[in-house]
Design a protein around this motif. Structure first.
Motif, PDB file in Angstrom:
ATOM      1  N   ALA A   1       0.826  -1.200   0.000  1.00 19.39           N
ATOM      2  CA  ALA A   1       0.000   0.000   0.000  1.00 19.39           C
ATOM      3  C   ALA A   1       0.867   1.261   0.000  1.00 19.39           C
ATOM      4  N   THR A   2       1.970   1.204   0.740  1.00 13.53           N
ATOM      5  CA  THR A   2       2.871   2.361   0.789  1.00 13.53           C
ATOM      6  C   THR A   2       3.436   2.650  -0.594  1.00 13.53           C
ATOM      7  N   GLN A   3       3.846   1.613  -1.293  1.00  7.71           N
ATOM      8  CA  GLN A   3       4.399   1.792  -2.637  1.00  7.71           C
ATOM      9  C   GLN A   3       3.343   2.326  -3.592  1.00  7.71           C
ATOM     10  N   LYS A   4       2.118   1.817  -3.497  1.00 14.25           N
ATOM     11  CA  LYS A   4       1.028   2.304  -4.358  1.00 14.25           C
ATOM     12  C   LYS A   4       0.768   3.787  -4.122  1.00 14.25           C
ATOM     13  N   ALA A   5       0.795   4.223  -2.869  1.00 13.97           N
ATOM     14  CA  ALA A   5       0.593   5.636  -2.546  1.00 13.97           C
ATOM     15  C   ALA A   5       1.700   6.483  -3.151  1.00 13.97           C
ATOM     16  N   ALA A   6       2.940   6.036  -3.045  1.00 13.38           N
ATOM     17  CA  ALA A   6       4.064   6.779  -3.621  1.00 13.38           C
ATOM     18  C   ALA A   6       3.958   6.832  -5.146  1.00 13.38           C
ATOM     19  N   ASP A   7       3.607   5.715  -5.757  1.00 14.26           N
ATOM     20  CA  ASP A   7       3.446   5.689  -7.216  1.00 14.26           C
ATOM     21  C   ASP A   7       2.390   6.703  -7.654  1.00 14.26           C
ATOM     22  N   TYR A   8       1.292   6.766  -6.919  1.00 15.89           N
ATOM     23  CA  TYR A   8       0.217   7.712  -7.249  1.00 15.89           C
ATOM     24  C   TYR A   8       0.691   9.159  -7.082  1.00 15.89           C
ATOM     25  N   ILE A   9       1.332   9.451  -5.980  1.00 20.52           N
ATOM     26  CA  ILE A   9       1.832  10.808  -5.731  1.00 20.52           C
ATOM     27  C   ILE A   9       2.812  11.229  -6.822  1.00 20.52           C
ATOM     28  N   GLU A  10       3.705  10.316  -7.194  1.00 19.72           N
ATOM     29  CA  GLU A  10       4.667  10.623  -8.252  1.00 19.72           C
ATOM     30  C   GLU A  10       3.976  10.798  -9.603  1.00 19.72           C
ATOM     31  N   SER A  11       2.900  10.038  -9.854  1.00 21.47           N
ATOM     32  CA  SER A  11       2.173  10.175 -11.122  1.00 21.47           C
ATOM     33  C   SER A  11       1.522  11.553 -11.253  1.00 21.47           C
ATOM     34  N   LEU A  12       1.279  12.209 -10.124  1.00 20.97           N
ATOM     35  CA  LEU A  12       0.717  13.560 -10.125  1.00 20.97           C
ATOM     36  C   LEU A  12       1.798  14.625 -10.275  1.00 20.97           C
ATOM     37  N   GLY A  13       3.053  14.191 -10.318  1.00 24.55           N
ATOM     38  CA  GLY A  13       4.157  15.122 -10.529  1.00 24.55           C
ATOM     39  C   GLY A  13       4.821  15.641  -9.265  1.00 24.55           C
ATOM     40  N   PHE A  14       4.435  15.117  -8.118  1.00 23.41           N
ATOM     41  CA  PHE A  14       5.065  15.566  -6.874  1.00 23.41           C
ATOM     42  C   PHE A  14       6.435  14.911  -6.701  1.00 23.41           C
ATOM     43  N   GLU A  15       7.418  15.689  -6.269  1.00 22.81           N
ATOM     44  CA  GLU A  15       8.751  15.183  -5.974  1.00 22.81           C
ATOM     45  C   GLU A  15       9.076  15.274  -4.491  1.00 22.81           C
ATOM     46  N   ASN A  16       8.434  16.220  -3.796  1.00 24.15           N
ATOM     47  CA  ASN A  16       8.725  16.473  -2.385  1.00 24.15           C
ATOM     48  C   ASN A  16       7.662  15.809  -1.524  1.00 24.15           C
ATOM     49  N   TYR A  17       8.023  14.689  -0.893  1.00 21.73           N
ATOM     50  CA  TYR A  17       7.049  13.982  -0.052  1.00 21.73           C
ATOM     51  C   TYR A  17       7.758  13.026   0.891  1.00 21.73           C
ATOM     52  N   SER A  18       7.028  12.634   1.904  1.00 20.34           N
ATOM     53  CA  SER A  18       7.457  11.610   2.857  1.00 20.34           C
ATOM     54  C   SER A  18       6.213  10.841   3.270  1.00 20.34           C
ATOM     55  N   ILE A  19       6.221   9.539   3.041  1.00 21.14           N
ATOM     56  CA  ILE A  19       5.083   8.694   3.399  1.00 21.14           C
ATOM     57  C   ILE A  19       5.554   7.718   4.483  1.00 21.14           C
ATOM     58  N   THR A  20       4.861   7.717   5.593  1.00 18.53           N
ATOM     59  CA  THR A  20       5.196   6.807   6.686  1.00 18.53           C
ATOM     60  C   THR A  20       4.038   5.844   6.905  1.00 18.53           C
ATOM     61  N   SER A  21       4.340   4.562   6.880  1.00 18.02           N
ATOM     62  CA  SER A  21       3.340   3.526   7.140  1.00 18.02           C
ATOM     63  C   SER A  21       3.699   2.852   8.450  1.00 18.02           C
ATOM     64  N   GLY A  22       3.184   3.378   9.514  1.00 20.46           N
ATOM     65  CA  GLY A  22       3.557   2.860  10.827  1.00 20.46           C
ATOM     66  C   GLY A  22       5.002   3.185  11.117  1.00 20.46           C
ATOM     67  N   SER A  23       5.628   2.375  11.912  1.00 21.79           N
ATOM     68  CA  SER A  23       7.019   2.636  12.266  1.00 21.79           C
ATOM     69  C   SER A  23       7.994   1.792  11.463  1.00 21.79           C
ATOM     70  N   SER A  24       7.478   0.978  10.548  1.00 28.33           N
ATOM     71  CA  SER A  24       8.382   0.046   9.879  1.00 28.33           C
ATOM     72  C   SER A  24       8.652   0.326   8.407  1.00 28.33           C
ATOM     73  N   SER A  25       7.932   1.241   7.788  1.00 28.92           N
ATOM     74  CA  SER A  25       8.133   1.467   6.362  1.00 28.92           C
ATOM     75  C   SER A  25       7.901   2.923   6.001  1.00 28.92           C
ATOM     76  N   ILE A  26       8.862   3.495   5.282  1.00 30.10           N
ATOM     77  CA  ILE A  26       8.702   4.856   4.772  1.00 30.10           C
ATOM     78  C   ILE A  26       9.178   4.909   3.329  1.00 30.10           C
ATOM     79  N   ILE A  27       8.598   5.844   2.597  1.00 28.55           N
ATOM     80  CA  ILE A  27       9.056   6.151   1.249  1.00 28.55           C
ATOM     81  C   ILE A  27       9.300   7.649   1.211  1.00 28.55           C
ATOM     82  N   LEU A  28      10.449   8.026   0.667  1.00 31.05           N
ATOM     83  CA  LEU A  28      10.853   9.422   0.660  1.00 31.05           C
ATOM     84  C   LEU A  28      11.118   9.901  -0.749  1.00 31.05           C
ATOM     85  N   GLY A  29      10.616  11.082  -1.035  1.00 30.85           N
ATOM     86  CA  GLY A  29      10.959  11.752  -2.277  1.00 30.85           C
ATOM     87  C   GLY A  29      12.145  12.663  -1.998  1.00 30.85           C
TER      88      GLY A  29
END
Length: 161
Positions: A1-29
């Motif tokens: 789910a975290t990866q899907k959220a990042a893929d969607y955010i990137e598809s909208l053209g965003f480069e600056n982001y931080s997604i945290t899924s609980g304490s065990s997984s993050i994706i950073l732009g």
């Protein structure tokens, strides 16, 4: 789910982001508030009752995923061992090789599965697996061992105090 959220955010053209899924997984732009667009990620100290430090190190990263499997949040102590929620498919019980396995790479979904699988491997199997697959998967790993030592499989990232 975290990866899907990042893929969607990137598809909208965003480069600056931080997604945290609980304490065990993050994706950073990219982080527009720091030099070189980096994020500083602190790694939780799983044995803070021994040295009273909340973290054991930091990594400087951008445009990547960081996932950790560990025994430091969901566990019970029994006869000197931590019995945690990660169950070995071989022993059908928790193993006691590591406190945490942290993986840095491109795909949060893959990293989540890998961190759990690696957490269950003996140190010799872990080393053998890393030798065979680290390069092809483009991953970097920090392993906080059960004896309190830290093993690093880092090529492009530095673990800092």
């Amino acid at each position: 789910a975290t990866q899907k959220a990042a893929d969607y955010i990137e598809s909208l053209g965003f480069e600056n982001y931080s997604i945290t899924s609980g304490s065990s997984s993050i994706i950073l732009g990219k982080n527009p508030n720091r030099e070189n667009d980096i994020f500083i990620v602190s790694l939780a100290n799983p044995i803070r009752e021994i040295n009273n430090k909340l973290t054991y190190g930091k990594i400087h990263v951008k445009e990547t995923s960081v996932t950790t499997s560990g025994n430091y949040e969901q566990y019970a102590n029994y006869k000197g061992l931590r019995y945690h929620h990660i169950i070995s498919p071989e022993t059908k019980a928790p193993v006691h090789y590591y406190h945490t396995v942290t993986i840095i790479g491109d795909n949060a979904g893959l990293l989540d599965a890998l961190s759990t699988a690696l957490f269950n491997m003996s140190p010799s199997k872990f080393d053998e697996w890393m030798e065979k697959h680290q390069e092809e998967l483009g991953i970097e790993v920090i392993r906080f061992n059960y004896d309190g030592t830290i093993t690093k499989y880092l090529k492009n990232i530095e673990l800092r105090d």
